[in-house]
Write a protein that holds these residues in place. Structure first.
Motif, PDB file in Angstrom:
ATOM      1  N   ASP B 369       0.843  -1.190   0.000  1.00 34.99           N
ATOM      2  CA  ASP B 369       0.000   0.000   0.000  1.00 34.99           C
ATOM      3  C   ASP B 369       0.876   1.237   0.000  1.00 34.99           C
ATOM      4  OD1 ASP B 369      -2.947  -0.188   0.125  1.00 34.99           O
ATOM      5  OD2 ASP B 369      -2.481  -1.659   1.691  1.00 34.99           O
ATOM      6  N   LEU B 395       0.228   1.715 -10.525  1.00 32.99           N
ATOM      7  CA  LEU B 395      -0.034   0.431  -9.895  1.00 32.99           C
ATOM      8  C   LEU B 395       0.505  -0.677 -10.782  1.00 32.99           C
ATOM      9  CD1 LEU B 395      -2.920   2.257  -9.328  1.00 32.99           C
ATOM     10  CD2 LEU B 395      -3.179   0.323  -7.799  1.00 32.99           C
ATOM     11  N   ILE B 396       1.175  -1.635 -10.166  1.00 33.20           N
ATOM     12  CA  ILE B 396       1.692  -2.778 -10.913  1.00 33.20           C
ATOM     13  C   ILE B 396       1.066  -4.018 -10.301  1.00 33.20           C
ATOM     14  CG2 ILE B 396       3.749  -4.036 -11.638  1.00 33.20           C
ATOM     15  CD1 ILE B 396       5.301  -1.429 -11.389  1.00 33.20           C
ATOM     16  N   GLY B 397       0.123  -4.604 -10.997  1.00 34.54           N
ATOM     17  CA  GLY B 397      -0.574  -5.778 -10.480  1.00 34.54           C
ATOM     18  C   GLY B 397      -1.836  -5.376  -9.747  1.00 34.54           C
ATOM     19  N   GLU B 398      -2.702  -6.366  -9.507  1.00 35.65           N
ATOM     20  CA  GLU B 398      -4.033  -6.033  -9.008  1.00 35.65           C
ATOM     21  C   GLU B 398      -4.192  -6.264  -7.515  1.00 35.65           C
ATOM     22  OE1 GLU B 398      -6.952  -8.972 -10.588  1.00 35.65           O
ATOM     23  OE2 GLU B 398      -5.242  -9.547 -11.820  1.00 35.65           O
ATOM     24  N   HIS B 399      -3.098  -6.486  -6.812  1.00 37.16           N
ATOM     25  CA  HIS B 399      -3.228  -6.735  -5.380  1.00 37.16           C
ATOM     26  C   HIS B 399      -2.656  -5.617  -4.528  1.00 37.16           C
ATOM     27  CE1 HIS B 399      -4.763 -10.685  -6.175  1.00 37.16           C
ATOM     28  NE2 HIS B 399      -3.753 -10.893  -7.004  1.00 37.16           N
ATOM     29  N   CYS B 400      -2.232  -4.549  -5.182  1.00 32.71           N
ATOM     30  CA  CYS B 400      -1.644  -3.459  -4.408  1.00 32.71           C
ATOM     31  C   CYS B 400      -2.647  -2.313  -4.298  1.00 32.71           C
ATOM     32  CB  CYS B 400      -0.359  -2.983  -5.076  1.00 32.71           C
ATOM     33  SG  CYS B 400      -0.589  -2.538  -6.793  1.00 32.71           S
ATOM     34  N   GLY B 401      -2.294  -1.322  -3.522  1.00 27.12           N
ATOM     35  CA  GLY B 401      -3.178  -0.167  -3.364  1.00 27.12           C
ATOM     36  C   GLY B 401      -2.413   1.131  -3.548  1.00 27.12           C
ATOM     37  N   ALA B 402      -3.062   2.118  -4.134  1.00 27.18           N
ATOM     38  CA  ALA B 402      -2.455   3.442  -4.289  1.00 27.18           C
ATOM     39  C   ALA B 402      -3.462   4.478  -3.823  1.00 27.18           C
ATOM     40  CB  ALA B 402      -2.092   3.697  -5.740  1.00 27.18           C
TER      41      ALA B 402
ATOM     42  N   ARG C 346     -11.041  -3.714  -4.749  1.00 27.81           N
ATOM     43  CA  ARG C 346     -10.332  -4.785  -5.450  1.00 27.81           C
ATOM     44  C   ARG C 346     -11.264  -5.407  -6.492  1.00 27.81           C
ATOM     45  NH1 ARG C 346      -6.083  -6.149  -1.804  1.00 27.81           N
ATOM     46  NH2 ARG C 346      -5.231  -4.512  -3.033  1.00 27.81           N
ATOM     47  N   GLN C 349     -11.912  -3.466 -11.973  1.00 25.20           N
ATOM     48  CA  GLN C 349     -11.051  -3.078 -13.091  1.00 25.20           C
ATOM     49  C   GLN C 349     -11.839  -2.263 -14.107  1.00 25.20           C
ATOM     50  OE1 GLN C 349      -8.060  -3.331 -12.737  1.00 25.20           O
ATOM     51  NE2 GLN C 349      -7.305  -5.317 -12.075  1.00 25.20           N
ATOM     52  N   ILE C 376      -7.283   3.373  -4.113  1.00 21.31           N
ATOM     53  CA  ILE C 376      -7.384   2.528  -5.304  1.00 21.31           C
ATOM     54  C   ILE C 376      -6.740   1.166  -5.084  1.00 21.31           C
ATOM     55  CG2 ILE C 376      -6.743   2.368  -7.746  1.00 21.31           C
ATOM     56  CD1 ILE C 376      -6.856   5.410  -7.795  1.00 21.31           C
ATOM     57  N   TYR C 377      -7.505   0.126  -5.366  1.00 22.99           N
ATOM     58  CA  TYR C 377      -7.003  -1.237  -5.221  1.00 22.99           C
ATOM     59  C   TYR C 377      -7.129  -2.046  -6.502  1.00 22.99           C
ATOM     60  CZ  TYR C 377      -7.087  -0.228  -0.228  1.00 22.99           C
ATOM     61  OH  TYR C 377      -6.862   0.326   1.001  1.00 22.99           O
ATOM     62  N   ALA C 378      -7.099  -1.404  -7.641  1.00 25.48           N
ATOM     63  CA  ALA C 378      -7.148  -2.139  -8.904  1.00 25.48           C
ATOM     64  C   ALA C 378      -6.239  -1.399  -9.870  1.00 25.48           C
ATOM     65  CB  ALA C 378      -8.568  -2.189  -9.441  1.00 25.48           C
ATOM     66  N   ASP C 379      -5.531  -2.144 -10.724  1.00 24.83           N
ATOM     67  CA  ASP C 379      -4.510  -1.466 -11.519  1.00 24.83           C
ATOM     68  C   ASP C 379      -4.996  -0.986 -12.882  1.00 24.83           C
ATOM     69  OD1 ASP C 379      -4.743  -4.080 -12.360  1.00 24.83           O
ATOM     70  OD2 ASP C 379      -2.643  -4.260 -12.933  1.00 24.83           O
TER      71      ASP C 379
END
Lengths: 251, 481, 456
Positions: B369, B395-402, C346, C349, C376-379
């Motif tokens: 995060d 964001l790189i990948g779908e499991h992180c948070g920004a 999450r 998308q 934000i939790y989706a890339d």
């Protein structure tokens, strides 16, 4: 140099290429023409190793290697270059810096040392001058905010610098006015040599007035339907795809 | 064919390159914190009574304070009593010349890529090395002395320049500012002190390299930089720590003071041990950094590249008190695996025509995060103040948070504020384009990320920029996807 | 050894005890509240009041109230159920939606039947006052009132709600004429308070234009504490125009909370033009793909007025689009605070979310606070936000003056240009005209500009 045998490719389960075969020898310039949706760009992407394409059968050899087994960068390092229809913007990465990274990666694979800075600058300036690319464009972020013509010229600049064995030009003429088209064609013609082959993919005959091919293929429905000399391109221009291909297009 | 991100995941599982332990003989206090510990610490350093009292009063505040809860990071409660508050390489006395430094410590710095000798000769950078809690060497001292620049450890400054220390210590970050600042004020062991006299442009970058070595310790350094009227100094700070399963606490305080027409440029490359992929171990980095633009036309510029630490909690800030003073904050924060970063800045506009600029680039990967938290406050007195903020997340990948949490508070109508934020990802198109030109996927990721951060990287001094650039690539290795 | 500092933050400083008048009002009013003849409703209301007392009035240490000293404004004696009978001609200008609009009118929280009209509804449509709904669908209303969102004003509303409405459209029902909910406040001498509760349920494919008006007829302390909640089914569409036109010294605290199903469309435009405190909270949860959600607001606080806008948009499903545009023009002693947050959860998308907050700070003693947040939790998303604050563009002012327009008019024109973009977003023509009049009344050049706009 490039041998494609009975290539079948599907995208999301839908067959796009349906048994395409093609042989390109060093020094040859091949043109592939075809209507929209015939699979031209799919062929370019599959050869370069783009994801999302499933090769269901057939083979492609490049030199003596199985091209389909290689990663995209390995194909590039083996001498395959794809001038893209839509070059991608990468903000923050200077055009010149990017090209130097690419060139050194390719050189390293060929067992060469990194190119000395001075030599790189000399070569890139020379090529840029020939293509009418200003110094300012070399310093800007890669393709970012470039006009359509600038992007295409920049692709040819990269090609000139990377010195591929086989260059694939994917709709390089799209969106170019006549002056830009000539500049790009001149750039390609300068690179023609007995060791280097070209595969020119286009919808229109116009580009082939400037880059005169040895062999013209007409593609439709995922296959090459007819091959011939440069006169085939003119026939297409005059009579249209429908007439030249007859009933085959409807399939 | 595997997806691009899968491929990225496959390549090298990155190791923390700085994770070795140096076997030096050390002296340390047993774990625990009370007034007696602080008295012993102060006595050990031979400090004057006022400083001992200052520390004790900070300790009392510390015990009365609560942990903040507003940050977007999660961690188990810190047991402040389990930490040893003094650990130092055992030496008979402070080395008189660089040759006297313990060869093991010398080797450590060599491994870190900063050989003391070479650094001195080649780079012309004056470096203060803080090993665990004490400063072990300050290079280039004589040359600086000729110009009247004081660059020494803060302990030495307490002995040699007590009037300066007493005047400025705690003047920007008061001991009661926050719980970590209070803790630092009570137990700070060492750190760097810089004073640049009137009109002097410090001819070389001053640098401190911080290293936590001992297990079960924390690091609580204190840095104080004063730029007198019309002076200029550029200061670099780097940090590394060994790999350990435990979490170690780093609670530093940095205070900057710029008088009329002075400029301080403070650059950090923070690469404390981030913990392993599952989030075990790593440094808890709770740091208070603040600069006071006290003088007219003064300028303070923070640049940070944050790639390490399990938790990063820091907000290098500027108080723009002098008319026409300028504050800048340039930040790159990379989080990967289970790292958590909550970082940003505060720009407090008090003086007329004060200007601030904030450029923040956050990159999150893995299950991490990454939060930008910033405050722009324009007081009624700040006639004609200006702020520009740009906050970009990748964001790189779908499991992180920004996350982006900016506060904008404006009380003057002549002020002008602009804030922009965007979110993006590395596109498959970009990766493919690079690879088609022969660049490996790993290098392509580093290239694109460096491009994304370029505005910030350009602010780093040259020798730091190269290191920082490499770090970005290394930090993202093996985690993408 | 000492245990070190406490790790638990005391919640104590985040709340203060409510003024005893709230409990007194409840005790007095409870037997008369709608539904009080039903034991479970009476018990529910008592529990809600206890919950309100427990949660207390938030202080500025509560992050959601960081910019607003709500206690100072509303934590004072208020009287519930204060009768008032304003003359019809004072009400007429506020009747919106055209001749065929359906409408419920409340004065100080009491339904005024002779001004209300909800007849001729197509099958599958229900518009009922809260009182009626509590009789006809007791359990459904009780379930709504029982929902605890941890917010003290919601609990207070559940305890004291006497006005409001239940609006429900069955799948496919489209109401072509607007529905107006008009809440009128007449302060009198007793600082009245009202707690409207509105429940809105649109079945799949249903469509509605809702005009929500809050009008103060004369200056004086008063409190309106609104909760509007509900759901939009798949493909449902709601145009929600909100006119907050309280009189001086009156406060409005409102929360709108909606859940949007796939392909739903929600357009909310809030125009805040009057009141000591206009606190407007919107919480929208997007739970299906292809949703279009647009939230917009204009605030023009002056003379000690405080407008606080809090927006939260949750993207919980992929491929939806949300857009927030909030503007303020802050005049002398005005204060505008905006806190907007986009959550991309999450898995959501291909979300496309946008947020903008632009402020004109025109007075020495005005204040603007802005907190545009992203979580934000989706890339694979496109999210951006922006916030600006400044004066009128001096070069634009100069340009107009160089063309012979006097400074006051030039300023008026530029302010109008800045603000009218928001008014144009109002879905209903009559609401747009009313908002335009209210805005014009606040600008020195108002009338001139207003005529011009009406002519256009």
């Amino acid at each position: 140099m490039l041998e494609i045998r009975d290539l079948h490719v599907a995208v999301e389960g839908r067959p796009i290429l349906k048994g395409l075969s093609l042989r390109i020898l060093p020094g040859e310039v091949h043109a592939i023409m075809g209507p929209n949706g015939s699979g031209k760009s799919t062929l370019a992407h599959v050869l370069a190793g783009r994801e999302g394409y499933e090769v269901t059968s057939g083979s492609v050899t490049f030199g003596d290697e199985d091209l389909l087994a290689l990663e995209p960068e390995e194909r590039a390092r083996a001498g395959l270059f794809l001038a893209m229809q839509y070059p991608v913007e990468i903000p923050g990465v200077a055009n010149m810096y990017f090209l130097r990274q690419a060139l050194n990666a390719v050189r390293k694979a060929r067992g060469q040392d990194e190119i000395p800075a001075a030599e790189f600058m000399r070569r890139i300036r020379e090529q840029a001058r020939l293509l009418g690319i200003g110094e300012e464009l070399l310093k800007r972020d890669l393709n970012t905010g470039f006009s359509g013509g600038e992007k295409k010229r920049n692709e040819i600049l990269q090609m000139a610098m990377l010195e591929p064995r086989l260059a694939i030009l994917d709709e390089t003429d799209s969106g170019l006015d006549i002056d830009a088209l000539k500049t790009v064609a001149d750039g390609v013609n300068r690179l023609r040599s007995p060791e280097r082959a070209f595969l020119v993919i286009t919808h229109y005959q116009r580009l082939l007035d400037y880059i005169v091919p040895d062999i013209v293929h007409v593609m439709a429905d995922g296959r090459i339907q007819r091959s011939g000399g440069p006169e085939l391109a003119r026939e297409l221009e005059e009579r249209g795809y429908e007439a030249v291909l007859g009933g085959r297009l409807a399939a | 064919m595997a997806t691009a991100l899968d491929t990225v995941k496959d390549y090298t599982e990155a190791e923390y390159k700085y994770g070795f332990v140096t076997p030096v003989e050390e002296e340390r206090f047993p774990p625990g914190l009370d007034e007696e510990v602080v008295r012993r610490l102060s006595a050990k350093k031979g400090e004057p009574a006022w400083l001992t009292e200052w520390r004790l009063s900070a300790l009392r505040r510390f015990f009365a304070m609560e942990m903040p809860t507003w940050q977007k990071v999660r961690f188990d409660p810190i047991d402040f009593q389990a930490i040893s508050y003094y650990a130092a390489p055992r030496q008979k006395e402070r080395p008189k010349s660089l040759d006297e430094i313990d060869p093991e410590i010398r080797r450590t710095y060599d491994k870190l890529g900063i050989p003391i000798r070479e650094q001195e000769i080649l780079a012309g950078v004056a470096v203060d090395y803080v090993f665990d809690s004490v400063s072990v060497a300050t290079t280039f001292k004589r040359k600086l002395e000729e110009l009247g620049v004081i660059f020494c450890s803060i302990s030495e400054a307490v002995r040699e320049h007590p009037e300066l220390v007493r005047k400025y210590l705690g003047s920007v970050v008061p001991p009661g500012d926050n719980i970590f600042a209070a803790l630092n004020s009570a137990v700070f062991s060492d750190g760097s002190f810089v004073y640049v006299p009137k009109g002097v442009r410090c001819p070389m970058e001053l640098s401190t390299y911080f290293r936590i070595n001992a297990a079960g310790t924390g690091q609580f350094e204190r840095t104080l930089i004063i730029a007198d009227e019309g002076s200029y100094v550029s200061y670099l700070e780097g940090c590394t720590a060994p790999m350990r399963d435990e979490n170690q606490l780093h609670a530093a305080v940095v205070e900057l003071v710029a008088l009329d027409d002075a400029e301080i440029k403070y650059s950090t490359v923070q690469n404390w041990y981030p913990g392993d992929k599952e989030g075990r171990g790593g440094i808890y980095n709770f740091v208070t950094k603040r600069g006071l633009c006290r003088g007219k036309r003064s300028k303070i510029s923070w640049t940070q590249v944050e790639t390490g630490s399990a938790i990063t909690w820091k907000y290098p800030s500027c108080i723009l008190q002098g008319d026409d003073s300028v504050g800048e904050f340039y930040s790159v924060a990379v989080t990967n695996h289970r790292q958590q970063a909550d970082t940003g800045t505060k720009m407090i506009h008090i003086g007329k025509r004060t200007r601030s600029r904030i450029v923040s680039k956050g990159i999150s990967a893995g299950r991490s995060d990454n939060t930008y938290r910033g405050l722009v406050r324009i007081l009624r007195s700040a006639e004609g103040a200006r702020n520009y903020t740009q906050c970009d997340s990748m964001l790189i990948g779908e499991h992180c948070g920004a996350h982006t949490v900016p506060y904008i508070e404006i009380k003057n109508r002549t002020a002008k504020c602009e804030h922009e934020a965007t979110t993006s990802k590395i596109s498959e198109d970009q990766l493919f384009y690079c690879r088609q030109r022969g660049i490996s996927e790993e290098d392509a990721v580093a290239l694109i990320v460096n491009g994304f951060c370029r505005e910030v990287m350009n602010e780093l001094p040259m020798e730091f920029a190269v290191e920082a650039k490499k770090l970005l690539g290394i930090s993202l290795e093996g985690s993408v996807g | 050894m000492s245990a070190g500092p406490a790790m638990v933050v005391s919640a104590s400083r985040r709340r203060i005890d409510p003024d005893p008048s709230f409990t007194r009002a409840f005790a007095e009013l409870a037997p008369r509240l709608p539904g009080s003849d039903r034991q479970e409703i009476a018990a529910l209301r008592a529990r809600s009041l206890a919950r309100f007392t427990e949660l207390g009035i938030p202080t500025q240490r509560d992050e959601a109230w960081k910019f607003t000293p709500v206690g100072r404004i509303v934590n004072r004696p208020h009287a519930a159920d204060v009768p008032a009978e304003p003359p019809l001609e004072r009400i007429l200008p506020h009747l919106l939606g055209g001749p065929k609009a359906r409408r419920l009118v409340f004065v100080n929280g009491r339904l005024v039947p002779q001004w209300s009209h909800v007849g001729g509804l197509p099958e599958g449509a229900a518009i009922e006052s809260l009182t009626r709904a509590l009789e006809r669908r007791t359990e459904a209303v009780a379930a709504r009132l029982a929902r605890d969102d941890g917010r003290s004003f919601t609990a207070l509303n559940a305890a004291l709600a006497a006005s409001g409405a239940w609006i429900e459209l069955a799948p496919g029902v489209v109401l072509s004429d607007p529905v107006q909910l008009l809440f009128v406040t007449v302060p009198g001498a007793s600082a009245p308070m009202s707690h409207p509760r509105v429940v809105l349920r649109l079945g799949s494919g249903a469509a509605l234009t809702l005009l929500e008006s809050h009008v103060g007829l004369e200056p004086g302390p008063a409190l309106t504490n609104l909760v509007l909640e509900g759901e939009l089914g798949e493909g449902a569409s709601l145009a929600h125009d909100r006119l907050l036109l309280q009189a001086d010294e009156a406060a409005l605290i409102g929360k709108v909370e909606l859940v949007l199903g796939a392909r739903a469309r929600y357009d909310q435009t809030t125009v805040a033009l009057g009141g000591s405190l206009l606190r407007s909270e919107s919480e929208v949860s997007i739970e299906g793909e292809g949703v279009e959600c647009r939230l917009a607001g204009l605030a023009v606080p002056r003379a000690g007025e405080h407008v606080d806008t809090l927006v939260r948009v949750h993207h919980r499903a992929p491929a939806s689009h949300s857009d927030q545009l909030f503007k303020s023009v802050v005049e002398e002693r005005g204060h505008h605070a905006f806190a907007g947050k986009i959550f991309v959860h999450r898995g959501a998308q291909r979300t496309n979310a946008y947020q903008k907050n632009d402020n004109l700070l025109l007075a020495e003693d005005g204040e603007v606070d802005s907190k545009p947040e992203l979580e934000i939790y989706a890339d694979d998303v496109k999210c951006s936000h922006g916030a600006t604050c400044g004066e009128l563009d001096p070069s634009a002012l100069f340009y107009l003056r160089a063309r012979g327009i006097d400074a006051t008019t030039a300023r008026g024109l530029l302010i109008w240009a800045f603000a009218s973009e928001l008014l144009d977003r109002l879905g209903d023509r009559t609401a747009r005209a009313a908002a335009r009049r209210a805005l014009a009344a606040r600008l020195p050049t108002g009338a001139l500009v207003d005529e011009h706009e009406d002519a256009a």
